[in-house]
Design a protein around this motif. Structure first.
Motif, PDB file in Angstrom:
ATOM      1  N   GLU A 160      -3.741  -2.394  -8.141  1.00 55.09           N
ATOM      2  CA  GLU A 160      -4.397  -1.453  -7.033  1.00 55.09           C
ATOM      3  C   GLU A 160      -4.656  -0.202  -7.509  1.00 55.09           C
ATOM      4  O   GLU A 160      -5.791   0.435  -7.165  1.00 55.09           O
ATOM      5  CB  GLU A 160      -3.248  -1.523  -5.998  1.00 55.09           C
ATOM      6  CG  GLU A 160      -3.742  -0.650  -4.835  1.00 55.09           C
ATOM      7  CD  GLU A 160      -5.019  -1.023  -4.080  1.00 55.09           C
ATOM      8  OE1 GLU A 160      -5.536  -0.272  -3.381  1.00 55.09           O
ATOM      9  OE2 GLU A 160      -5.578  -2.300  -4.273  1.00 55.09           O
TER      10      GLU A 160
ATOM     11  N   THR B  29       2.421   1.800  -3.224  1.00 55.65           N
ATOM     12  CA  THR B  29       1.526   2.123  -4.319  1.00 55.65           C
ATOM     13  C   THR B  29       1.167   3.731  -4.010  1.00 55.65           C
ATOM     14  O   THR B  29       1.030   4.282  -5.061  1.00 55.65           O
ATOM     15  CB  THR B  29       0.346   1.106  -4.222  1.00 55.65           C
ATOM     16  OG1 THR B  29       0.636  -0.059  -4.497  1.00 55.65           O
ATOM     17  CG2 THR B  29      -0.623   1.496  -5.380  1.00 55.65           C
TER      18      THR B  29
ATOM     19  N   ARG C 287       1.006  -5.811  -9.456  1.00 54.74           N
ATOM     20  CA  ARG C 287       0.165  -5.796  -8.583  1.00 54.74           C
ATOM     21  C   ARG C 287      -0.273  -4.507  -8.203  1.00 54.74           C
ATOM     22  O   ARG C 287      -1.541  -3.892  -7.778  1.00 54.74           O
ATOM     23  CB  ARG C 287       0.664  -6.575  -7.327  1.00 54.74           C
ATOM     24  CG  ARG C 287      -0.390  -6.418  -6.017  1.00 54.74           C
ATOM     25  CD  ARG C 287       0.130  -7.428  -4.730  1.00 54.74           C
ATOM     26  NE  ARG C 287      -0.941  -7.053  -3.827  1.00 54.74           N
ATOM     27  CZ  ARG C 287      -0.892  -7.731  -2.568  1.00 54.74           C
ATOM     28  NH1 ARG C 287      -0.084  -8.524  -2.331  1.00 54.74           N
ATOM     29  NH2 ARG C 287      -1.679  -7.322  -1.762  1.00 54.74           N
ATOM     30  N   MET C 288       0.730  -3.580  -8.081  1.00 54.57           N
ATOM     31  CA  MET C 288       0.400  -2.336  -7.753  1.00 54.57           C
ATOM     32  C   MET C 288      -0.281  -1.324  -8.726  1.00 54.57           C
ATOM     33  O   MET C 288      -1.101  -0.474  -8.394  1.00 54.57           O
ATOM     34  CB  MET C 288       1.998  -1.627  -7.459  1.00 54.57           C
ATOM     35  CG  MET C 288       2.658  -1.990  -6.382  1.00 54.57           C
ATOM     36  SD  MET C 288       4.509  -1.380  -6.311  1.00 54.57           S
ATOM     37  CE  MET C 288       4.314   0.381  -6.283  1.00 54.57           C
TER      38      MET C 288
ATOM     39  N   ALA D  39       0.893  -1.335   0.124  1.00 55.59           N
ATOM     40  CA  ALA D  39       0.075   0.069   0.062  1.00 55.59           C
ATOM     41  C   ALA D  39       0.785   1.200  -0.128  1.00 55.59           C
ATOM     42  O   ALA D  39       0.684   2.084  -0.652  1.00 55.59           O
ATOM     43  CB  ALA D  39      -0.944   0.189   1.140  1.00 55.59           C
TER      44      ALA D  39
ATOM     45  N   ARG E 273      -7.898  -0.382  -9.306  1.00 49.12           N
ATOM     46  CA  ARG E 273      -8.964  -0.397  -8.431  1.00 49.12           C
ATOM     47  C   ARG E 273      -9.406   0.710  -7.794  1.00 49.12           C
ATOM     48  O   ARG E 273     -10.605   1.063  -7.452  1.00 49.12           O
ATOM     49  CB  ARG E 273      -8.554  -1.531  -7.265  1.00 49.12           C
ATOM     50  CG  ARG E 273      -9.807  -2.141  -6.499  1.00 49.12           C
ATOM     51  CD  ARG E 273      -9.130  -2.950  -5.467  1.00 49.12           C
ATOM     52  NE  ARG E 273      -8.344  -2.395  -4.364  1.00 49.12           N
ATOM     53  CZ  ARG E 273      -9.005  -1.340  -3.227  1.00 49.12           C
ATOM     54  NH1 ARG E 273     -10.304  -1.778  -3.203  1.00 49.12           N
ATOM     55  NH2 ARG E 273      -8.298  -0.901  -2.433  1.00 49.12           N
ATOM     56  N   ARG E 274      -8.366   1.850  -7.640  1.00 47.68           N
ATOM     57  CA  ARG E 274      -8.591   2.977  -6.774  1.00 47.68           C
ATOM     58  C   ARG E 274      -9.265   4.144  -7.634  1.00 47.68           C
ATOM     59  O   ARG E 274      -9.383   5.129  -7.250  1.00 47.68           O
ATOM     60  CB  ARG E 274      -7.215   3.549  -6.222  1.00 47.68           C
ATOM     61  CG  ARG E 274      -6.685   2.730  -5.014  1.00 47.68           C
ATOM     62  CD  ARG E 274      -5.562   3.381  -4.743  1.00 47.68           C
ATOM     63  NE  ARG E 274      -4.482   2.672  -3.656  1.00 47.68           N
ATOM     64  CZ  ARG E 274      -3.285   2.745  -2.963  1.00 47.68           C
ATOM     65  NH1 ARG E 274      -3.126   4.138  -3.229  1.00 47.68           N
ATOM     66  NH2 ARG E 274      -2.922   2.096  -2.231  1.00 47.68           N
TER      67      ARG E 274
ATOM     68  N   GLN F  78      -4.220  -8.957  -2.814  1.00 44.99           N
ATOM     69  CA  GLN F  78      -4.711  -8.020  -3.906  1.00 44.99           C
ATOM     70  C   GLN F  78      -6.415  -8.134  -3.793  1.00 44.99           C
ATOM     71  O   GLN F  78      -6.872  -9.327  -4.130  1.00 44.99           O
ATOM     72  CB  GLN F  78      -4.262  -8.278  -5.181  1.00 44.99           C
ATOM     73  CG  GLN F  78      -4.916  -7.419  -6.179  1.00 44.99           C
ATOM     74  CD  GLN F  78      -4.429  -5.984  -5.665  1.00 44.99           C
ATOM     75  OE1 GLN F  78      -3.400  -5.735  -5.327  1.00 44.99           O
ATOM     76  NE2 GLN F  78      -5.517  -4.821  -5.701  1.00 44.99           N
ATOM     77  N   GLU F  79      -6.857  -7.023  -3.362  1.00 43.60           N
ATOM     78  CA  GLU F  79      -8.430  -6.927  -3.427  1.00 43.60           C
ATOM     79  C   GLU F  79      -8.778  -6.927  -5.063  1.00 43.60           C
ATOM     80  O   GLU F  79      -7.886  -6.515  -5.834  1.00 43.60           O
ATOM     81  CB  GLU F  79      -8.793  -5.686  -2.880  1.00 43.60           C
ATOM     82  CG  GLU F  79      -8.670  -5.679  -1.266  1.00 43.60           C
ATOM     83  CD  GLU F  79      -9.105  -4.434  -0.641  1.00 43.60           C
ATOM     84  OE1 GLU F  79     -10.483  -4.233  -0.921  1.00 43.60           O
ATOM     85  OE2 GLU F  79      -8.438  -4.027   0.286  1.00 43.60           O
TER      86      GLU F  79
END
Length: 259
Positions: free
Chosen positions: A90, A61, A86-87, A58, A93-94, A192-193
């Protein structure tokens, strides 16, 4: 964050993975920069960028997001590899708005797979740290280069020695101060969400090497379940780094996804 720009045109940002630097992308930067401005970054605690006080997926990121905003790249297309993949997922996703291409992302493993990943990557880092002085010899011979990179490439003997040597030298806490903390964050931190259907503001393409031994191909199913709006692209005869094993096809994917 230290970064290098090359080429001209609409920018595309490249984000490396664990233990790497912006040089991890060398096999494709030339071809990409013929059509786009390429911005290759060193994440905090890797390459030439100072480390963060607290290292998590997190926080890394967050630092990447701050860099993009500060450099006028808030809506830029962005490509990530491994931890970097992965970042960038994310970021998608944000609410990132530029196209996101994620190559063999981490964070989609089950309990057994993350245990295997933790055991093998920890052993690899420990071994490479102990043999730093021997790396020129190890990487200079196709046989020993294959043994050293078998976990990451489907054809290590074909890779240039300088590329492999730089990569392995990054697997040391001395050259990569955030290596241990980032490795622990990947192994023990949250997975990871995902993003519900229709919630993404950008196009997402996930690329996966069929012969990946770091994040096995079976994890791709989990990735697309968590990101159902993403497109999945397979690379044949390819390990963990498509831009190493299949550089031309990786460039084609990035350009077609972001065109």
């Amino acid at each position: 964050m230290h970064h290098v720009r090359s080429g001209s045109g609409r920018p595309v940002v490249l984000v490396h993975g664990l233990g790497s630097s912006y040089r991890n992308w060398d096999p494709i930067v030339g071809a990409l920069s013929a059509e786009r401005e390429v911005v290759a970054v060193d994440l905090p605690g890797f390459g030439q960028t100072p480390p963060l006080k607290t290292v998590t997926i997190a926080s890394l990121t967050d630092a990447l997001r701050e860099f993009l905003d500060a450099e006028g790249l808030s809506d830029a297309d962005i490509v990530g590899s491994s931890m970097g993949a992965r970042m960038v997922l994310e970021l998608a996703r944000r609410g990132h708005k530029g196209t996101v291409v994620a190559l063999d992302p981490g964070g989609f493993w089950n309990d057994r797979q993350v245990k295997v990943f933790g055991t093998t990557i920890t052993a690899s880092v420990a071994l490479v740290s102990r043999i730093q002085g021997l790396l020129p010899f190890v990487t200079g011979n196709p046989v020993t280069r294959t043994l050293a990179l078998a976990q990451f490439s489907a054809a290590p003997w074909k890779l240039p020695q300088d590329l492999v040597l730089r990569e392995l030298r990054g697997f040391s806490d001395e050259t990569s101060p955030s290596l241990s903390d980032a490795r622990k964050a990947l192994i023990h931190g949250p997975r990871q969400e995902g993003a519900a259907p229709g919630s993404l503001l950008c196009k997402v393409v996930i690329g996966w090497g069929r012969q990946d031994l770091v994040t096995p191909a079976s994890e791709a199913k989990v990735a697309v379940e968590r990101f159902p709006d993403a497109e999945l692209h397979w690379f044949d005869k390819c390990g963990h780094f498509p831009h190493w094993d299949q550089p031309e096809k990786t460039v084609d994917l990035i350009l077609s996804a972001t065109r």
